[in-house]
Write a protein that holds these residues in place. Structure first.
Motif, PDB file in Angstrom:
ATOM      1  N   UNK A  78       0.825  -1.213   0.000  1.00  0.00           N
ATOM      2  CA  UNK A  78       0.000   0.000   0.000  1.00  0.00           C
ATOM      3  C   UNK A  78       0.861   1.267   0.000  1.00  0.00           C
ATOM      4  N   UNK A  79       2.118   1.096   0.380  1.00  0.00           N
ATOM      5  CA  UNK A  79       3.003   2.246   0.556  1.00  0.00           C
ATOM      6  C   UNK A  79       4.059   2.379  -0.523  1.00  0.00           C
ATOM      7  N   UNK A  80       4.462   1.251  -1.103  1.00  0.00           N
ATOM      8  CA  UNK A  80       5.547   1.265  -2.081  1.00  0.00           C
ATOM      9  C   UNK A  80       5.151   0.451  -3.312  1.00  0.00           C
ATOM     10  N   UNK A  81       5.876   0.667  -4.386  1.00  0.00           N
ATOM     11  CA  UNK A  81       5.578  -0.022  -5.640  1.00  0.00           C
ATOM     12  C   UNK A  81       6.286  -1.360  -5.772  1.00  0.00           C
ATOM     13  N   UNK A  82       7.452  -1.501  -5.113  1.00  0.00           N
ATOM     14  CA  UNK A  82       8.267  -2.686  -5.324  1.00  0.00           C
ATOM     15  C   UNK A  82       9.120  -2.988  -4.101  1.00  0.00           C
ATOM     16  N   UNK A  83       9.172  -4.261  -3.705  1.00  0.00           N
ATOM     17  CA  UNK A  83      10.099  -4.729  -2.675  1.00  0.00           C
ATOM     18  C   UNK A  83      11.076  -5.691  -3.331  1.00  0.00           C
ATOM     19  N   UNK A  84      12.361  -5.459  -3.142  1.00  0.00           N
ATOM     20  CA  UNK A  84      13.408  -6.321  -3.682  1.00  0.00           C
ATOM     21  C   UNK A  84      14.177  -6.902  -2.502  1.00  0.00           C
ATOM     22  N   UNK A  85      14.345  -8.229  -2.509  1.00  0.00           N
ATOM     23  CA  UNK A  85      15.076  -8.919  -1.447  1.00  0.00           C
ATOM     24  C   UNK A  85      16.349  -9.501  -2.033  1.00  0.00           C
ATOM     25  N   UNK A  95      26.291  -3.728  -3.975  1.00  0.00           N
ATOM     26  CA  UNK A  95      26.514  -4.033  -5.395  1.00  0.00           C
ATOM     27  C   UNK A  95      25.520  -3.248  -6.256  1.00  0.00           C
ATOM     28  N   UNK A  96      26.023  -2.513  -7.216  1.00  0.00           N
ATOM     29  CA  UNK A  96      25.167  -1.655  -8.036  1.00  0.00           C
ATOM     30  C   UNK A  96      24.118  -2.431  -8.827  1.00  0.00           C
ATOM     31  N   UNK A  97      24.362  -3.709  -9.077  1.00  0.00           N
ATOM     32  CA  UNK A  97      23.404  -4.495  -9.873  1.00  0.00           C
ATOM     33  C   UNK A  97      22.035  -4.572  -9.211  1.00  0.00           C
ATOM     34  N   UNK A  98      21.998  -4.616  -7.884  1.00  0.00           N
ATOM     35  CA  UNK A  98      20.694  -4.703  -7.225  1.00  0.00           C
ATOM     36  C   UNK A  98      19.907  -3.406  -7.396  1.00  0.00           C
ATOM     37  N   UNK A  99      20.617  -2.286  -7.417  1.00  0.00           N
ATOM     38  CA  UNK A  99      19.954  -0.999  -7.641  1.00  0.00           C
ATOM     39  C   UNK A  99      19.489  -0.874  -9.092  1.00  0.00           C
ATOM     40  N   UNK A 100      20.329  -1.308 -10.016  1.00  0.00           N
ATOM     41  CA  UNK A 100      19.953  -1.246 -11.430  1.00  0.00           C
ATOM     42  C   UNK A 100      18.751  -2.147 -11.718  1.00  0.00           C
ATOM     43  N   UNK A 101      18.717  -3.331 -11.139  1.00  0.00           N
ATOM     44  CA  UNK A 101      17.555  -4.231 -11.314  1.00  0.00           C
ATOM     45  C   UNK A 101      16.291  -3.593 -10.747  1.00  0.00           C
ATOM     46  N   UNK A 102      16.435  -2.964  -9.590  1.00  0.00           N
ATOM     47  CA  UNK A 102      15.279  -2.317  -8.971  1.00  0.00           C
ATOM     48  C   UNK A 102      14.754  -1.197  -9.864  1.00  0.00           C
ATOM     49  N   UNK A 103      15.634  -0.367 -10.361  1.00  0.00           N
ATOM     50  CA  UNK A 103      15.206   0.717 -11.259  1.00  0.00           C
ATOM     51  C   UNK A 103      14.572   0.184 -12.529  1.00  0.00           C
TER      52      UNK A 103
END
Length: 108
Positions: A78-85, A95-103
């Motif tokens: 309800x608060x955010x669009x995406x959760x990445x674990x 690691x920048x890859x997790x940020x790039x995947x999230x974006x």
């Protein structure tokens, strides 16, 4: 370039953690992902999320935990669009890859 998305850390940022209770609970054999009394939503961050949500895509990147438990306890969808674990991704912060995947998943 305009800012179109904001990525938050979950533990210690969106969730306040009582570290003393955390250490006590780690020694308990009865704790589960759903019963974490040492975690609660940070009220100031909750207010910020509500203000940002209409204008920005919002995501969290989490080092650990259960997606289902976070949803049951805090209703984060309800608060955010995406959760990445990171355990699901096989790569973790910083690691920048997790940020790039999230974006990418946010459509950025």
């Amino acid at each position: 370039m305009a800012i179109r998305a904001v990525i938050f850390d979950l533990g210690g940022v969106l969730l306040e953690i009582d570290w003393e209770r955390y250490r006590e609970d780690q020694q308990s054999e009865f704790m589960s992902e759903d019963l974490r009394p040492y975690e609660q939503l940070n009220p100031r961050m909750l207010s910020l999320l509500k203000r940002l949500r209409p204008a920005y895509k919002l995501a969290t990147i989490c080092n650990s935990g259960s997606r289902a438990a976070m949803e049951r306890k805090f209703h984060l969808s309800r608060l955010i669009d995406l959760m990445v674990f990171d355990d699901e991704e096989g790569v973790s912060k910083p690691d920048e890859r997790i940020y790039l995947r999230t974006l990418e998943r946010l459509g950025m």
